[in-house]
Design a protein around this motif. Structure first.
Motif, PDB file in Angstrom:
ATOM      1  N   SER A  10     -13.451  23.984  -1.168  1.00 25.77           N
ATOM      2  CA  SER A  10     -12.055  24.614  -0.862  1.00 25.77           C
ATOM      3  C   SER A  10     -11.886  25.047   1.301  1.00 25.77           C
ATOM      4  O   SER A  10     -10.517  25.805   1.096  1.00 25.77           O
ATOM      5  N   ARG A  11     -12.381  24.545   1.744  1.00 26.83           N
ATOM      6  CA  ARG A  11     -12.029  24.298   2.969  1.00 26.83           C
ATOM      7  C   ARG A  11     -10.260  24.036   3.413  1.00 26.83           C
ATOM      8  O   ARG A  11     -10.290  22.838   3.049  1.00 26.83           O
ATOM      9  N   ALA A  12      -9.356  24.381   3.966  1.00 25.16           N
ATOM     10  CA  ALA A  12      -7.939  23.790   4.566  1.00 25.16           C
ATOM     11  C   ALA A  12      -8.320  23.075   5.491  1.00 25.16           C
ATOM     12  O   ALA A  12      -9.204  22.707   6.690  1.00 25.16           O
ATOM     13  N   PRO A  13      -7.776  22.278   5.306  1.00 28.03           N
ATOM     14  CA  PRO A  13      -7.407  20.652   6.703  1.00 28.03           C
ATOM     15  C   PRO A  13      -7.853  21.038   8.102  1.00 28.03           C
ATOM     16  O   PRO A  13      -6.606  22.366   8.160  1.00 28.03           O
ATOM     17  N   GLU A  14      -8.166  20.553   9.100  1.00 33.44           N
ATOM     18  CA  GLU A  14      -7.961  20.994  10.053  1.00 33.44           C
ATOM     19  C   GLU A  14      -7.058  19.928  11.260  1.00 33.44           C
ATOM     20  O   GLU A  14      -6.588  20.690  12.414  1.00 33.44           O
ATOM     21  N   CYS A  15      -7.023  18.642  11.211  1.00 35.81           N
ATOM     22  CA  CYS A  15      -5.735  18.137  10.954  1.00 35.81           C
ATOM     23  C   CYS A  15      -4.780  17.777  11.737  1.00 35.81           C
ATOM     24  O   CYS A  15      -3.798  18.221  10.387  1.00 35.81           O
ATOM     25  N   ASP A  16      -3.944  17.581  12.180  1.00 32.08           N
ATOM     26  CA  ASP A  16      -2.367  17.088  11.818  1.00 32.08           C
ATOM     27  C   ASP A  16      -1.859  15.892  11.529  1.00 32.08           C
ATOM     28  O   ASP A  16      -1.844  15.007  11.231  1.00 32.08           O
ATOM     29  N   TRP A  17      -2.020  16.443  10.059  1.00 34.44           N
ATOM     30  CA  TRP A  17      -1.865  14.885   9.385  1.00 34.44           C
ATOM     31  C   TRP A  17      -0.215  13.976   9.018  1.00 34.44           C
ATOM     32  O   TRP A  17       0.210  13.384   8.268  1.00 34.44           O
ATOM     33  N   SER A  18       0.282  15.739   8.558  1.00 36.19           N
ATOM     34  CA  SER A  18       1.672  15.795   8.756  1.00 36.19           C
ATOM     35  C   SER A  18       2.000  14.346  10.434  1.00 36.19           C
ATOM     36  O   SER A  18       3.435  13.238   9.709  1.00 36.19           O
ATOM     37  N   SER A  19       2.120  14.634  11.527  1.00 40.83           N
ATOM     38  CA  SER A  19       2.599  14.059  12.465  1.00 40.83           C
ATOM     39  C   SER A  19       1.942  12.344  11.854  1.00 40.83           C
ATOM     40  O   SER A  19       2.276  11.032  12.580  1.00 40.83           O
ATOM     41  N   LEU A  20       0.490  12.454  11.585  1.00 41.77           N
ATOM     42  CA  LEU A  20       0.166  11.446  11.364  1.00 41.77           C
ATOM     43  C   LEU A  20       0.999  10.823  10.573  1.00 41.77           C
ATOM     44  O   LEU A  20       0.730   9.262  10.104  1.00 41.77           O
ATOM     45  N   THR A  30       0.668  -1.144   0.061  1.00 41.76           N
ATOM     46  CA  THR A  30       0.053   0.040   0.368  1.00 41.76           C
ATOM     47  C   THR A  30       0.486   1.375  -0.199  1.00 41.76           C
ATOM     48  O   THR A  30       2.363   1.716  -0.122  1.00 41.76           O
ATOM     49  N   ASN A  31       0.708   2.110  -0.383  1.00 37.24           N
ATOM     50  CA  ASN A  31       1.185   3.646   0.168  1.00 37.24           C
ATOM     51  C   ASN A  31       0.222   4.337   1.298  1.00 37.24           C
ATOM     52  O   ASN A  31       1.411   6.200   1.291  1.00 37.24           O
ATOM     53  N   TRP A  32       0.072   4.179   2.042  1.00 36.96           N
ATOM     54  CA  TRP A  32      -0.126   4.382   3.387  1.00 36.96           C
ATOM     55  C   TRP A  32       1.579   5.641   3.638  1.00 36.96           C
ATOM     56  O   TRP A  32       0.852   6.594   4.851  1.00 36.96           O
ATOM     57  N   SER A  33       2.224   4.839   3.690  1.00 40.93           N
ATOM     58  CA  SER A  33       3.545   5.418   4.341  1.00 40.93           C
ATOM     59  C   SER A  33       4.009   6.472   3.950  1.00 40.93           C
ATOM     60  O   SER A  33       4.128   7.210   4.471  1.00 40.93           O
ATOM     61  N   SER A  34       3.771   6.869   2.599  1.00 40.76           N
ATOM     62  CA  SER A  34       3.683   8.107   2.231  1.00 40.76           C
ATOM     63  C   SER A  34       2.508   9.087   1.077  1.00 40.76           C
ATOM     64  O   SER A  34       3.136   9.554   0.497  1.00 40.76           O
ATOM     65  N   MET A  35       1.472   8.372   1.679  1.00 39.74           N
ATOM     66  CA  MET A  35       0.158   9.328   0.852  1.00 39.74           C
ATOM     67  C   MET A  35      -0.907   9.259   1.831  1.00 39.74           C
ATOM     68  O   MET A  35      -0.743   8.001   2.007  1.00 39.74           O
ATOM     69  N   MET A  36      -1.793   9.679   2.416  1.00 35.09           N
ATOM     70  CA  MET A  36      -2.514   9.796   2.848  1.00 35.09           C
ATOM     71  C   MET A  36      -3.568  10.520   2.106  1.00 35.09           C
ATOM     72  O   MET A  36      -3.523  10.720   1.118  1.00 35.09           O
ATOM     73  N   PRO A  37      -5.291  10.652   3.013  1.00 33.57           N
ATOM     74  CA  PRO A  37      -5.879  11.441   1.978  1.00 33.57           C
ATOM     75  C   PRO A  37      -5.832  12.723   1.632  1.00 33.57           C
ATOM     76  O   PRO A  37      -6.724  12.894  -0.003  1.00 33.57           O
ATOM     77  N   ILE A  38      -5.708  13.577   2.020  1.00 33.73           N
ATOM     78  CA  ILE A  38      -5.424  14.644   1.094  1.00 33.73           C
ATOM     79  C   ILE A  38      -4.095  14.765   0.529  1.00 33.73           C
ATOM     80  O   ILE A  38      -4.515  15.892  -0.904  1.00 33.73           O
ATOM     81  N   ASN A  39      -3.235  14.424   0.397  1.00 33.47           N
ATOM     82  CA  ASN A  39      -2.841  13.981  -1.319  1.00 33.47           C
ATOM     83  C   ASN A  39      -2.717  13.069  -2.378  1.00 33.47           C
ATOM     84  O   ASN A  39      -2.625  13.870  -3.543  1.00 33.47           O
ATOM     85  N   ARG A  40      -4.495  12.644  -1.972  1.00 33.80           N
ATOM     86  CA  ARG A  40      -4.124  11.234  -2.909  1.00 33.80           C
ATOM     87  C   ARG A  40      -5.841  11.878  -3.885  1.00 33.80           C
ATOM     88  O   ARG A  40      -5.751  11.205  -5.074  1.00 33.80           O
ATOM     89  N   TYR A  41      -7.147  12.319  -2.880  1.00 38.33           N
ATOM     90  CA  TYR A  41      -7.973  12.662  -3.686  1.00 38.33           C
ATOM     91  C   TYR A  41      -7.684  13.717  -5.256  1.00 38.33           C
ATOM     92  O   TYR A  41      -6.903  14.304  -5.702  1.00 38.33           O
ATOM     93  N   LYS A  42      -8.752  13.353  -6.168  1.00 37.59           N
ATOM     94  CA  LYS A  42      -8.664  14.200  -6.771  1.00 37.59           C
ATOM     95  C   LYS A  42      -8.955  15.675  -7.004  1.00 37.59           C
ATOM     96  O   LYS A  42     -10.353  15.819  -6.606  1.00 37.59           O
ATOM     97  N   LYS A  43      -7.921  16.796  -7.443  1.00 41.73           N
ATOM     98  CA  LYS A  43      -7.667  17.575  -6.887  1.00 41.73           C
ATOM     99  C   LYS A  43      -8.853  18.628  -7.327  1.00 41.73           C
ATOM    100  O   LYS A  43      -9.311  19.431  -7.422  1.00 41.73           O
ATOM    101  N   THR A  44      -9.918  18.182  -8.725  1.00 43.56           N
ATOM    102  CA  THR A  44     -11.272  18.739  -9.091  1.00 43.56           C
ATOM    103  C   THR A  44     -11.911  19.474  -7.752  1.00 43.56           C
ATOM    104  O   THR A  44     -13.307  19.628  -8.156  1.00 43.56           O
ATOM    105  N   VAL A  45     -12.008  18.088  -6.936  1.00 40.75           N
ATOM    106  CA  VAL A  45     -12.508  18.378  -5.470  1.00 40.75           C
ATOM    107  C   VAL A  45     -12.574  19.986  -4.895  1.00 40.75           C
ATOM    108  O   VAL A  45     -13.599  20.354  -4.651  1.00 40.75           O
ATOM    109  N   ASP A  46     -11.606  20.354  -5.582  1.00 37.35           N
ATOM    110  CA  ASP A  46     -11.345  21.881  -4.732  1.00 37.35           C
ATOM    111  C   ASP A  46     -11.585  22.626  -5.256  1.00 37.35           C
ATOM    112  O   ASP A  46     -12.580  23.660  -4.638  1.00 37.35           O
ATOM    113  N   THR A  47     -12.691  22.186  -6.429  1.00 36.07           N
ATOM    114  CA  THR A  47     -13.441  23.190  -7.265  1.00 36.07           C
ATOM    115  C   THR A  47     -15.105  23.434  -6.204  1.00 36.07           C
ATOM    116  O   THR A  47     -15.441  23.773  -6.722  1.00 36.07           O
ATOM    117  N   ILE A  48     -15.439  22.578  -5.613  1.00 39.06           N
ATOM    118  CA  ILE A  48     -16.422  22.348  -4.680  1.00 39.06           C
ATOM    119  C   ILE A  48     -16.099  22.623  -3.385  1.00 39.06           C
ATOM    120  O   ILE A  48     -17.391  23.412  -2.481  1.00 39.06           O
TER     121      ILE A  48
END
Length: 743
Positions: free
Chosen positions: A573-583, A553-571
């Motif tokens: 644009s909220r900034a993430p709240e959780c500490d994804w880098s530490s996770l 799997t790519n869990w060690s190098s990729m979280m959902p915030i890096n993986r999703y299709k960026k066209t979703v940002d068109t609907i």
């Protein structure tokens, strides 16, 4: 009027006893008339009626009297059903003890339940709150009693819901009284729900908890025979079956150096249909969905297998079909360009590239094959989309799988070629072979839901960890009828946690599908949902160890915030709240107990028992009547009267694009897929004809936002009775006249 007693004697009806029963059931409900119930009951009474029938008459009368205007009669019916249930189980209106219920049913319970000490049972007994039985709706209680609670040979219940919930918790967390209490409270308060296979198997010695499985058939006789055996075995074990047939050669392909020609996929589909029909699952036949690529030479024939225009003898009506699409065919259809069809025998690399993460490599190979005239035939891509849209509308049993989106937004490094019967379970599968018995070839789906409206962001860490721990324990305990399935479970430990009651969650906040506030709030909830699941799986490595195939799997190098299709940002644009880098750092260091964690199942059946709205979907009406195996069940939307003007209804407007935004936000954060439907109301179109342009536009919009799959195409019908849209492929099958405007 006389009544017939159990000993065969007649005696006058005791009206006071009858009225006392109704008065008790009425309780403090203000808008209920005991005299009206009595009058309604008299219509069904007759001289010599057995005493055991009188309570049934009261239950039916009050259930029939319930409506949106008089919904409190549903509570009276529920109370009367509980009165009957308690008499059947306890021979009294007072519950017995946990120890007594175990002793009574000890021949049915597994070793784990029978291993508890008297002291442990006494402690657990004090946790049980039987008053929670009175939080069910009448239909929810009926569904729970008939489908989930044990029945004896005479169909008499042997448990009550609270005992069922406690025993399930006891079987899940052996002797861990703290965690048992957590699971019991979560289930009995409807904070979480479990699928029917788990509700039935837990507390017994059975360990087949799967809701469905995925099987991939290779291009040889051994794979055909092995797959056929596996399909039968898993169907008997009550699992629905997703079957990928894309690797099988096409009709007319050369076999045995030209001695014979291949008979193609239709005979294989007939065999699959026969295999799933060999076993009955709770009174209905087994179910399967077959998956095929858009460039398959036999796709036109497959698209006609359920069509009302196809001769009856040529149809395969009981299967559903998944059509695997790709960015290439979307581009061609938008420009009305031709596309070629290719046999796997003539283009052996095409399938592999189709499931690869580099879409350009697939397009290059596809164009090269077209240029070399390797194709079997050519057609207009726009005509293909018209055919798919038409068949989806007419049968509701042709599903969409955007296979490139499946393989780009996933934690799995290995190719994913298919999904399951409800198109939310997407994991790697291998062409099954008898000579590879320990290969993790058959995907196994175990799942659970969180009730979104009842679990706040602050509570999500507790419930996400509870469900991940619960389902991981069950995954390690499962034993399935095939070694390939057991190998998949042990090595991937894949689970599928989702959520339900989204429509009620929106209504409680006065939000409509598609509004920016609704999208942003759902994105926020989903972020914490995903973070809680991943964090829990990371923490549970200490208890369960790292999943054996975690390195695939790519869990060690990729979280959902890096993986999703960026066209979703068109609907959104909220900034993430959780500490994804530490996770990310913790996961990279220690791994996870699971390879896959999340998906959104349809939850049609479980929504009835717990009185929730299905999955992520909008409701159709405040009150719907659902057909479950020939039994009509009334389901009121949660807080139907209070929120009647707050709910966003599926057929009141053209809701699909707004609804698909919520699907896309959900898909952004989960690792598998979603059983997402679309909804069409002919009354909103000129002359009552649904515009096929809208159907195709919705397909494009879903693809643009990275939505992986499309489940049922629902069309509003004039009959108020809603047909089942559960996992048996029983969609709303209606022949629709579509307008033919140019697209």
């Amino acid at each position: 009027m006389n009544v017939l007693k159990n000993d065969g004697t007649l005696e006058p009806l005791n009206l006071q006893k009858f009225r006392d029963s109704l008065t008790w059931a009425k309780g403090n409900l203000k808008n209920v008339s005991v005299s009206d119930i009595e009058m309604q009951c008299k219509l069904h009474m007759y001289d010599g009626i057995p005493t055991s029938y009188i309570l049934d008459v009261s239950i039916k009368a009050t259930y029939d009297m319930s409506s949106l205007r008089h919904f409190e009669y549903d509570e009276v019916s529920r109370n009367l059903k509980l009165q009957k249930l308690y008499k059947q189980v306890f021979k009294s209106t007072k519950p017995c003890t946990l120890a007594e219920i175990i002793e009574k049913n000890k021949s049915l319970y597994g070793k784990a339940i029978l291993s508890y000490s008297k002291k442990e049972l006494e402690k657990l007994d004090r946790i049980i709150d039987h008053s929670r039985d009175f939080t069910f709706s009448a239909s929810g209680l009926d569904k729970t009693i008939t489908n989930d609670v044990f029945l004896d040979k005479n169909k008499i219940p042997l448990e009550t819901p609270q005992f069922m919930f406690m025993l399930i918790a006891m079987d899940t967390f052996h002797h861990d009284l703290k965690r048992i209490a957590d699971v019991y409270n979560a289930l009995s308060k409807f904070k979480i729900t479990l699928p029917t296979p788990e509700l039935k198997a837990l507390r017994t010695n059975r360990t087949d908890y799967a809701s469905c499985c995925t099987i991939r058939i290779g291009d040889n006789i051994d794979s055909w025979n092995t797959a056929s055996s596996a399909i039968v075995s898993h169907t008997v074990a009550s699992a629905g079956v997703g079957v990928d047939i894309a690797d099988i050669a096409s009709i007319g392909d050369i076999v045995k150096e030209g001695l014979i020609k291949h008979s193609g996929k239709i005979p294989v589909l007939k065999s699959i249909d026969t295999d799933v029909g060999k076993a009955s699952q709770n009174g209905r036949r087994g179910s399967a969905t077959a998956f095929v690529n858009f460039y398959d030479p036999e796709l036109d024939d497959i698209l006609g297998l359920k069509s009302p225009r196809t001769a009856v003898e040529k149809r395969i009506n009981d299967l559903s079909y998944g059509i695997k699409l790709h960015e290439l065919i979307y581009k061609r259809a938008s420009k009305s360009m031709p596309f070629g069809t290719f046999s796997v025998r003539k283009a052996p690399e095409l399938n592999k590239l189709m499931y690869g993460k580099d879409t350009k490599l697939f397009e290059e190979e596809y164009c090269k094959l077209e240029a070399s005239n390797t194709f079997s035939s050519t057609s207009n891509a726009k005509d293909l989309f018209r055919s798919i849209a038409t068949e989806r509308g007419e049968t509701s049993s042709y599903y969409i799988v955007n296979i490139d989106e499946v393989n780009s937004n996933t934690p799995y490094l290995d190719e994913i070629s298919q999904s399951n019967i409800c198109v939310e379970f997407c994991t790697p599968t291998l062409p099954i072979q008898s000579y590879e018995p320990d290969a993790p070839a058959i995907g196994i789906c175990v799942l659970g839901n969180i009730k979104q409206s009842e679990v706040s962001i602050e509570d999500l860490p507790f419930y996400t960890k509870l469900l991940v721990e619960l389902q991981t324990m069950l995954a390690l305990r499962q034993v399935h009828p095939t070694s390939q399935a057991n190998s998949f479970v042990r090595n991937y430990r894949d689970i599928g946690i989702g959520f339900s009651n989204h429509a009620n969650w929106l209504a409680k906040q006065g939000l409509r599908y598609g509004s920016q506030e609704a999208i942003d709030k759902h994105d926020q909830w989903m972020e914490h949902f995903a973070y809680g699941l991943i964090s829990a799986s990371n923490e549970l490595v200490e208890k369960f160890g790292k999943a054996p195939l975690f390195d695939r799997t790519n869990w060690s190098s990729m979280m959902p915030i890096n993986r999703y299709k960026k066209t979703v940002d068109t609907i959104c644009s909220r900034a993430p709240e959780c500490d994804w880098s530490s996770l990310q750092e913790r996961v990279a260091k220690n791994g996870m107990a699971n390879c896959g964690l999340s998906m959104i199942p349809p939850s049609e059946s479980s929504s009835i028992g717990s009185n929730q709205t299905s999955s992520i979907e909008p409701i159709k009406e405040p009150l719907t009547v659902k057909d479950r195996q020939g039994v009509l069940l009334k389901q009121y939307a949660p807080d139907a009267i209070k929120l009647v003007d707050k709910y966003d209804y599926a057929y009141d407007r053209k809701i699909n694009k707004d609804f698909l935004k919520h699907v896309a936000i959900t898909q952004k954060w989960i690792d598998k897929a979603i059983s997402s439907n679309v909804f069409y109301n002919p009354d909103l179109y000129e002359d009552g004809k649904i515009d096929i342009k809208d159907i195709i536009e919705d397909m494009y919009f879903a693809k643009f936002l990275g939505i992986k799959t499309g489940y049922y195409h629902n069309t509003k019908v004039k009959d108020a009775k809603e047909l089942s849209s559960a996992c048996s492929g029983g969609g709303c099958e209606v022949w629709i006249n579509y307008s033919t405007k140019q697209i």
